[in-house]
Write an enzyme that holds these catalytic residues in place. Structure first.
Site, PDB file in Angstrom:
ATOM      1  N   GLY A  90     -23.576   4.228   2.577  1.00  0.00           N
ATOM      2  CA  GLY A  90     -22.603   4.622   1.547  1.00  0.00           C
ATOM      3  C   GLY A  90     -23.257   4.611   0.180  1.00  0.00           C
ATOM      4  N   LYS A 129       0.869  -1.182   0.000  1.00  0.00           N
ATOM      5  CA  LYS A 129       0.000   0.000   0.000  1.00  0.00           C
ATOM      6  C   LYS A 129       0.898   1.222   0.000  1.00  0.00           C
ATOM      7  CE  LYS A 129      -4.503   0.760   0.303  1.00  0.00           C
ATOM      8  NZ  LYS A 129      -5.567  -0.118  -0.238  1.00  0.00           N
ATOM      9  N   GLY A 169     -20.838   1.612  -2.545  1.00  0.00           N
ATOM     10  CA  GLY A 169     -22.237   1.563  -2.100  1.00  0.00           C
ATOM     11  C   GLY A 169     -23.204   1.625  -3.274  1.00  0.00           C
ATOM     12  N   TYR A 170     -22.951   2.551  -4.212  1.00  0.00           N
ATOM     13  CA  TYR A 170     -23.868   2.698  -5.337  1.00  0.00           C
ATOM     14  C   TYR A 170     -23.885   1.440  -6.205  1.00  0.00           C
ATOM     15  CZ  TYR A 170     -25.556   3.473  -9.994  1.00  0.00           C
ATOM     16  OH  TYR A 170     -26.205   3.280 -11.186  1.00  0.00           O
ATOM     17  N   GLY A 212     -21.282   5.865  -2.594  1.00  0.00           N
ATOM     18  CA  GLY A 212     -20.157   6.229  -3.464  1.00  0.00           C
ATOM     19  C   GLY A 212     -19.923   5.093  -4.448  1.00  0.00           C
ATOM     20  N   ASN A 213     -18.675   4.906  -4.854  1.00  0.00           N
ATOM     21  CA  ASN A 213     -18.391   3.857  -5.842  1.00  0.00           C
ATOM     22  C   ASN A 213     -18.909   2.502  -5.357  1.00  0.00           C
ATOM     23  OD1 ASN A 213     -16.595   1.512  -6.665  1.00  0.00           O
ATOM     24  ND2 ASN A 213     -16.142   2.975  -8.272  1.00  0.00           N
TER      25      ASN A 213
END
Ligand code: NAD
Length: 425
Positions: free
Chosen positions: A225, A113, A230-231, A227-228
């Site tokens: 959520g 990371k 959650g949607y 966003g990317n």
């Protein structure tokens, strides 16, 4: 929300918790202990202060990191985040979890990371490009398709990968798209990557329900959520006829016990900017985030941020099972309580592994100079991730342990086996 004292301490605790489960697998206990000791430290910690001249002439310096945790199973693989709260220990923990995630889904990667301590909203696009390119310049000797493969993470995206690719290829003097994943399609990105995490989560959910013989039409979902992750999770669940009764973003959420239409909500969200505004401008009923988590639903899907489910709210949560789509949404104390209450939790490293799985497909396509269709990507994703769930399910049933314990057990075992085969321990 409470933050854990130190996420890397948390990660090491998770490692310690699987040691008793591994004892039967290794006759040589000293060797096992040596492997665990090695797994408590990253292989390489790379750090550099990056100096940036802002457009107004002022100079700023930003600490950057790349932590390469373990590469016994394949090249290091992991995202890069730009955030003001990045710490070395957070990056260590995330790189450890990437090693676990890649082992769980059984793709031939280790874990890493990276990050820069920066609030990217304070920089304009040109400044962000210069900072990113400096970071790429620093990383160039340490990354590559068979060494370490970065990808986007919090506050980074395909554009950031494109800038990094440009620097890397210029310095190497040859093309090398397989060094980065999550690239724009035009530069070798894969079809299906953007929605892969949400799509993969629905495949995992379907595999779980099948194993429990639960009819998906009979369950109600609440999702935190939009966003990317959650949607797309909501969109695929909606398309597959699941009943989503509540969904939220940072502003709050909307609720309808008869079921929400996610396509319509997405349009309204784009029009009004946030779900709170959607509810005030339409007749969608508003729900606070805190209350969404405590709804009497069958399935709760935290898909926003870490530490959403804690010791403070766990006893008010009524969901019968939890699918962790965000990274680290449940604290370890809350996890213990779920375990004693026999509430199933499908852990993040399995549930949200669709993203890294399609990153793996992007890498394969780049190495071959070939493009897969979206259909092929989705089919391979379903096969890979459903197999991963099946492997975990077998361990859950055989050892009578939780999904999180089984996931860590299997992943750590796969990593240790690779370390032993290589003679590292
Ligand atoms: P994102 O920035 O696209 O979306 C985050 C969503 O969470 C937004 O809707 C935001 O409004 C909402 N949110 C923020 N704070 C909130 C709060 N206090 N309460 C409720 N909602 C809140 O991010 P994302 O890419 O969807 O990532 C979400 C999580 O999934 C993160 O933990 C991330 O690390 C993890 N994850 C993402 C991917 C991926 O492919 N994007 C892969 C694996 C894991």
């Amino acid at each position: 929300m409470l933050k854990p004292v130190n996420s890397f301490e948390n990660a090491k605790r998770q490692l310690d918790l699987v040691v008793p489960l591994l004892l039967n697998d290794y006759q040589d206990k000293k060797r096992l202990n040596r492997a665990i000791r090695l797994l408590k430290k990253p292989q390489n910690i790379l750090k550099k202060k990056l100096n940036l001249k802002l457009d107004n002439g002022k100079k700023r310096s930003y600490q950057s990191f790349r932590i390469q945790y373990n590469d016994a199973r394949g090249p290091f693989k992991g995202g890069i985040r730009f955030h003001q709260n990045v710490t070395e220990d957070e990056i260590k923990a995330l790189s450890f979890w990437m090693s676990i995630k890649c082992a769980v889904v059984n793709i031939p990667y280790g874990g890493s990371k990276g990050g820069i301590i920066v609030d990217p909203t304070k920089l304009n696009l040109r400044e962000l490009e210069r900072l990113t390119k400096q970071y790429a310049n620093f990383l160039t000797p340490y990354i590559g398709p068979w060494r370490d493969i970065p990808a986007p993470d919090v506050n980074t995206n395909g554009q950031v990968m494109a800038w990094m690719l440009e620097i890397f290829e210029k310095r190497k003097r040859h093309h090398s798209p397989a060094t980065f994943t999550g690239k724009p399609i035009e530069l070798g990105g894969s079809e299906g990557r953007e929605e892969a995490t949400g799509r993969g989560g629905v495949y995992i959910l379907q595999a779980y329900l099948k194993s429990k013989k639960i009819n998906h039409k009979k369950i109600k979902l609440a999702i935190q959520g939009f966003g990317n992750v959650g949607y797309w999770f909501a969109k695929f669940a909606f398309n597959a006829d699941f009943k989503i009764v509540a969904i939220s973003d940072v502003s709050g959420g909307v609720i309808n016990t008869a079921g929400l239409n996610i396509d319509e909500l997405k349009k309204l969200h784009a029009k009004f900017g946030c779900l709170k505004e959607v509810s005030s401008m339409t007749n969608y009923k508003f729900i606070e985030n805190k209350d969404l988590l405590e709804l009497p639903v069958d399935l709760l899907v935290p898909a926003a941020l870490e530490n959403a489910i804690t010791k403070e709210n766990i006893n008010k949560i009524k969901a019968k099972f939890i699918l962790e789509m965000a990274n680290g949404p449940t604290t370890s104390d809350a996890d213990e309580i779920l375990k004693s209450n026999k509430i199933d939790l499908i852990p993040d490293v399995l549930a949200n592994s669709g993203g890294v799985t399609v990153s793996y497909f992007e890498w394969i396509q780049n190495l071959h100079g070939y493009k897969w269709t979206k259909e092929r990507v989705n089919n391979e994703l379903k096969e890979t991730i459903t197999k991963a769930f099946g492997d975990i399910q077998e361990v859950v049933l055989e050892k009578k342990i939780t999904y999180r314990e089984a996931t860590f057990y299997l992943a750590v075992k796969r990593i240790i086996d690779a370390m032993i085969l290589r003679g590292r321990v």
